[in-house]
Design a protein around this motif. Structure first.
Motif, mmCIF file in Angstrom:
data_model
loop_
_atom_site.group_PDB
_atom_site.id
_atom_site.type_symbol
_atom_site.label_atom_id
_atom_site.label_comp_id
_atom_site.label_asym_id
_atom_site.label_seq_id
_atom_site.Cartn_x
_atom_site.Cartn_y
_atom_site.Cartn_z
ATOM 1 N N LEU A 326 0.829 -1.211 0.000
ATOM 2 C CA LEU A 326 0.000 0.000 0.000
ATOM 3 C C LEU A 326 0.862 1.260 0.000
ATOM 4 C CD1 LEU A 326 -2.764 -1.049 2.568
ATOM 5 C CD2 LEU A 326 -2.802 -1.226 0.070
ATOM 6 N N ASN A 327 1.909 1.259 0.822
ATOM 7 C CA ASN A 327 2.759 2.446 0.890
ATOM 8 C C ASN A 327 3.477 2.697 -0.431
ATOM 9 O OD1 ASN A 327 2.032 2.927 3.533
ATOM 10 N ND2 ASN A 327 3.808 1.897 4.411
ATOM 11 N N ALA A 328 3.944 1.615 -1.069
ATOM 12 C CA ALA A 328 4.630 1.781 -2.351
ATOM 13 C C ALA A 328 3.668 2.313 -3.410
ATOM 14 C CB ALA A 328 5.229 0.454 -2.801
ATOM 15 N N ALA A 329 2.447 1.809 -3.397
ATOM 16 C CA ALA A 329 1.473 2.237 -4.402
ATOM 17 C C ALA A 329 1.088 3.704 -4.231
ATOM 18 C CB ALA A 329 0.233 1.360 -4.326
ATOM 19 N N GLN A 330 1.033 4.164 -2.980
ATOM 20 C CA GLN A 330 0.639 5.552 -2.748
ATOM 21 C C GLN A 330 1.579 6.538 -3.426
ATOM 22 O OE1 GLN A 330 -1.160 6.842 1.178
ATOM 23 N NE2 GLN A 330 -0.082 4.988 1.804
ATOM 24 N N ALA A 331 2.838 6.124 -3.584
ATOM 25 C CA ALA A 331 3.815 7.011 -4.213
ATOM 26 C C ALA A 331 3.671 7.045 -5.734
ATOM 27 C CB ALA A 331 5.228 6.570 -3.839
ATOM 28 N N HIS A 332 2.797 6.191 -6.283
ATOM 29 C CA HIS A 332 2.668 6.103 -7.742
ATOM 30 C C HIS A 332 1.205 6.170 -8.179
ATOM 31 C CE1 HIS A 332 6.499 4.130 -6.709
ATOM 32 N NE2 HIS A 332 6.934 4.544 -7.879
ATOM 33 N N LEU A 333 0.377 6.882 -7.441
ATOM 34 C CA LEU A 333 -1.048 6.896 -7.764
ATOM 35 C C LEU A 333 -1.358 7.662 -9.047
ATOM 36 C CD1 LEU A 333 -2.818 7.210 -4.300
ATOM 37 C CD2 LEU A 333 -2.450 5.201 -5.728
ATOM 38 N N ASP A 334 -0.355 8.340 -9.601
ATOM 39 C CA ASP A 334 -0.565 8.988 -10.889
ATOM 40 C C ASP A 334 -0.309 8.027 -12.049
ATOM 41 O OD1 ASP A 334 2.114 8.827 -10.218
ATOM 42 O OD2 ASP A 334 2.675 10.569 -11.430
ATOM 43 N N GLN A 335 0.073 6.785 -11.737
ATOM 44 C CA GLN A 335 0.366 5.786 -12.765
ATOM 45 C C GLN A 335 -0.628 4.631 -12.623
ATOM 46 O OE1 GLN A 335 4.589 4.708 -12.578
ATOM 47 N NE2 GLN A 335 4.963 6.622 -11.479
ATOM 48 N N PRO A 336 -1.591 4.496 -13.531
ATOM 49 C CA PRO A 336 -2.614 3.450 -13.406
ATOM 50 C C PRO A 336 -2.049 2.045 -13.290
ATOM 51 C CG PRO A 336 -3.271 5.066 -15.052
ATOM 52 C CD PRO A 336 -1.860 5.416 -14.657
ATOM 53 N N PHE A 568 8.675 -7.919 -4.416
ATOM 54 C CA PHE A 568 8.467 -6.575 -3.898
ATOM 55 C C PHE A 568 8.090 -5.641 -5.045
ATOM 56 C CE2 PHE A 568 11.257 -8.634 -0.814
ATOM 57 C CZ PHE A 568 10.588 -8.359 0.373
ATOM 58 N N PRO A 569 7.533 -4.467 -4.749
ATOM 59 C CA PRO A 569 7.084 -3.571 -5.824
ATOM 60 C C PRO A 569 8.199 -3.266 -6.816
ATOM 61 C CG PRO A 569 6.247 -2.811 -3.702
ATOM 62 C CD PRO A 569 7.193 -3.937 -3.406
ATOM 63 N N PRO A 570 7.851 -3.173 -8.096
ATOM 64 C CA PRO A 570 8.854 -2.913 -9.135
ATOM 65 C C PRO A 570 9.678 -1.665 -8.827
ATOM 66 C CG PRO A 570 6.748 -3.467 -10.118
ATOM 67 C CD PRO A 570 6.502 -3.320 -8.644
ATOM 68 N N GLY A 571 10.967 -1.786 -9.038
ATOM 69 C CA GLY A 571 11.860 -0.656 -8.839
ATOM 70 C C GLY A 571 12.382 -0.487 -7.431
ATOM 71 N N THR A 572 11.842 -1.250 -6.471
ATOM 72 C CA THR A 572 12.305 -1.089 -5.085
ATOM 73 C C THR A 572 13.536 -1.939 -4.785
ATOM 74 O OG1 THR A 572 10.777 -2.806 -4.287
ATOM 75 C CG2 THR A 572 9.996 -0.529 -4.253
ATOM 76 N N VAL A 573 13.830 -2.932 -5.638
ATOM 77 C CA VAL A 573 15.010 -3.779 -5.440
ATOM 78 C C VAL A 573 15.977 -3.517 -6.586
ATOM 79 C CG1 VAL A 573 15.894 -6.129 -5.236
ATOM 80 C CG2 VAL A 573 13.670 -5.555 -4.249
ATOM 81 N N THR A 574 17.172 -3.049 -6.244
ATOM 82 C CA THR A 574 18.204 -2.764 -7.238
ATOM 83 C C THR A 574 19.494 -3.458 -6.826
ATOM 84 O OG1 THR A 574 18.751 -0.707 -6.067
ATOM 85 C CG2 THR A 574 17.197 -0.548 -7.910
ATOM 86 N N ARG A 575 20.516 -3.365 -7.685
ATOM 87 C CA ARG A 575 21.784 -4.017 -7.372
ATOM 88 C C ARG A 575 22.944 -3.179 -7.890
ATOM 89 N NH1 ARG A 575 22.300 -9.399 -10.911
ATOM 90 N NH2 ARG A 575 24.313 -9.336 -9.868
#
Length: 694
Positions: A326-336, A568-575
């Motif tokens: 939910l928290n990750a989605a709130q940051a992207h609510l402009d992206q359907p 996990f939500p896309p883009g939250t895990v990087t390397r």
């Protein structure tokens, strides 16, 4: 009671370790089999019954038949006429976790417990005996026994029984309905208890909660979104009313917030350009759940629980995962594309499964405990969640996006997710040529799916199949009670940190769970589990010229990164990210800009004898990555040393390091895990000469 056995019991208790206290005494600890036989009737009739049962369970394979018979008879009498309710509860803990003892006691245990429960419900004996007696019947049935006596007993409850006899009974009725087929009639019993004005308010509240959970389960098992939403609305109404009338029911408040968020997601997905009300609903629900879930974890961790009921730590992690979604989605609510009710529904399903699981002896592994989850088909929720995750991977994961077939695959997955659930339910899982040998994808797509051409890159399809299999596994309970117990041990340590607060605690908990899942899975895995990806678990290979092509840190890093990225939500895990504590971090999880968690990956070719060896070599770097973020991190070490004599067990290979670099710094808590790699096949292992004698 004769002082010889009593004295022996006291002496044993004074010197026993915590593990020995948990396992209970042996016959020799109580003065020997003959002494215990002589006092068996007295022991069984008093508060020592659980100790008698534990000693008997330990000695079943070694004592003589003429000693076993009177001990079993006395134990059965003690269960039939227990000293008190708490003695019966403790005694049944022993019986229900020792299948060999339950088998020797025989069917009379079920008959005696049913009779005891009937008498207590009728007011003919102590009403407090009802709950442990029925709980014992439930546990024995879930472990493989017949549920007939249990279900008959529960069905006949009218609500006019002594109020104390019905205490906590709605919980057991709800669990019975979850685990056994054709039990919808138990809903009538719950309705009766909910509407019985003479009962204790807590009992009626328990009945209301179970009825709300029944609506939630119906929603999770719905065949389409419309039906799911209707049932979620019913459950939300019940949970909200229970929260309003019983402010201490944090569980009801948490479920209400979770469902409100799922419904808000659904409204956004159906009308992304509508007014701001759905976005505000989602924000409010996420904030409510963030606070409530942390309070719920503290509440359930300190209250007197039915310890055998629910995978408590996995449930906590499931709540944290939903908060993170939910928290990750709130940051992207402009992206359907981020309006993902499928993910939120899947998180809700995992909460349901974990919280309704029962600890029981593993049927195929004597001495081990399994987590038995209720069977919840949920075809719509599972397929929609899996398709959404594949859609996100094809849109964001470089291993897919850089390939020319990525858009074709994305379009096919997107179309499949948009199709009606009715078509999903009617589809035939007969794969076309493109899906032959790829069962996870074949289960999601019909044979005539548009866009899955036969000329698609087979390597891409293989990667997508592997991802689908891994995601399916990530959505499923492990069934391993050791994972839950291990997670609970680690969380108890993390909770001692003054920095263990929402939202960081919510973010780190599922990351920790998936590290454990990764390690438990890879400890058991053969090197060909995921083809080339896990080949590093096996022996090194030879190059064409005969030289050894050694495995290295990158292979472990690749595997771990691919393991957690889709979870996990896309883009939250990087390397391999630069400018982290003045260097380059290996795998980074950033659920929001203020919370960054680093997994430092290392590779060693020399043996490690103690935890201190690993800490000396790698702790400083792992801890330094927490300098500008929360004081929690992971340290994953690939142990490529000589494993010709085997390797240590997993519990000795995972621990938490507490490290402070100054007197005023909040100590860093680094979760360390050492994974044996480049290991030979088990049949080639040999005991090292330096090993201590057994």
């Amino acid at each position: 009671m004769a002082p010889s056995v009593d004295q022996a019991l006291q002496e044993w208790a004074s010197r026993a370790s915590n593990d020995e206290l948990d396992a209970g005494p042996r016959l020799e600890d109580l003065g020997g089999a003959d002494a215990v036989v002589a006092e068996a009737d007295t022991l069984a009739a008093g508060p020592q019954l659980p100790y008698l049962l534990a000693a008997l369970a330990h000695g079943l394979d070694t004592i003589r038949a003429d000693q076993a018979a009177p001990l079993l008879t006395a134990a059965a009498r003690g269960l039939r006429q227990p000293y008190s309710a708490w003695v019966l509860a403790d005694a049944l803990d022993v019986v229900c976790t020792r299948p060999e003892l339950a088998a020797r006691l025989g069917n009379r245990t079920v008959r005696d417990l049913a009779t005891l429960a009937e008498d207590a419900l009728a007011g003919d004996c102590d009403a407090a005996l009802t709950q442990p007696a029925i709980a014992g019947l439930l546990r024995l049935a879930v472990a493989g026994g017949s549920p007939h006596r249990l279900l008959t007993l529960l069905t006949e409850i009218t609500g006019t029984e002594p109020a104390d006899a019905l205490d906590r009974l709605p919980i057991l009725i709800g669990i019975a309905r979850d685990h056994f087929a054709d039990t919808d009639h138990l809903l009538d019993v719950l309705n009766t208890l909910e509407n019985q004005p003479d009962l204790n308010p807590a009992t009626r509240a328990d009945a209301s909660f179970e009825l709300a959970l029944a609506d939630e389960r119906t929603a999770l098992e719905a065949a389409d979104r419309t039906t799911a939403d209707e049932q979620l609305q019913r459950a939300l109404m019940r949970f909200t009313e229970l929260d309003r009338t019983h402010e201490a029911r944090l569980d009801a408040r948490a479920h209400a917030a979770a469902i409100e968020a799922v419904l808000a997601f659904a409204a956004l997905e159906q009308n992304p350009t509508g007014d701001n009300s759905a976005r505000q609903r989602l924000t409010n629900a996420a904030d409510q759940l963030d606070t409530t879930a942390s309070h719920l974890a503290a509440w359930t961790g300190r209250m007197h629980q039915l310890d055998w009921l629910s995978a408590r730590s996995l449930t906590q992690s499931a709540w944290s995962k939903l908060v993170t979604t939910l928290n990750a989605a709130q940051a992207h609510l402009d992206q359907p594309s981020w309006y993902n009710p499928p993910n939120a529904l899947n998180d809700l399903l995992q909460i349901y499964l974990a919280s309704r699981s029962i600890h029981a002896p593993a049927s195929d592994s004597p001495g081990l405990t399994a987590l038995i989850s209720p069977v919840v088909e949920a075809p719509f929720v599972r397929s929609q969640g899996l398709l959404h995750q594949l859609e996100q991977a094809l849109a964001h994961d470089p291993q897919f996006t850089d390939h020319p077939d990525a858009q074709t695959l994305y379009d096919a997955v997107h179309r499949r997710r948009q199709q009606s659930a009715g078509e999903t339910a009617r589809q035939e899982a007969v794969p076309g040529k493109a899906l032959e040998g790829r069962p996870a994808l074949a289960a999601l797509f019909r044979s005539d799916t548009t866009g899955l051409r036969d000329d698609l890159d087979p390597d891409q399809l293989d990667r997508l199949e592997q991802l689908a299999q891994q995601l399916s596994k990530g959505y499923s309970p492990t069934g391993n009670a050791r994972v839950d117990a291990h997670l609970e041990t680690l969380l108890d340590i993390l909770m001692t940190s003054p920095a263990w607060k929402p939202r960081d605690s919510h973010y780190f908990t599922p990351l920790l769970e998936h590290l454990l899942r990764f390690l438990y899975d890879r400890f058991d895995a053969q090197a060909n589990l995921y083809g080339e990806r896990t080949a590093y678990l096996g022996p090194a290979r030879n190059n064409a010229d005969g030289t050894v092509a050694a495995w290295n840190e990158k292979h472990l890093q690749d595997d771990f990164h691919q393991h957690i990225s889709p979870l996990f939500p896309p883009g939250t895990v990087t390397r391999e990210k630069w400018d982290v504590a003045g260097g380059r971090a290996d795998v980074i999880y950033t659920p929001d800009p203020a919370s960054r968690f680093v997994a430092e990956i290392k590779w060693r070719t020399t043996r490690w004898k103690t935890h201190e060896t690993v800490e000396r070599d790698y702790l400083a770097q792992a801890a330094n990555y927490t300098a500008t973020g929360p004081p929690f991190a992971l340290l994953l070490v690939g142990d490529a040393s000589n494993h010709s004599a085997g390797y240590r067990d997993i519990e000795d290979s995972i621990w938490i390091i507490r490290h402070a670099r100054s007197a005023t710094e909040i100590p860093r808590l680094i979760v360390a895990g050492v994974l044996p790699t480049t290991r030979p096949t088990p049949h080639s292992l040999r005991v090292a000469r330096s090993s201590p004698p057994h």
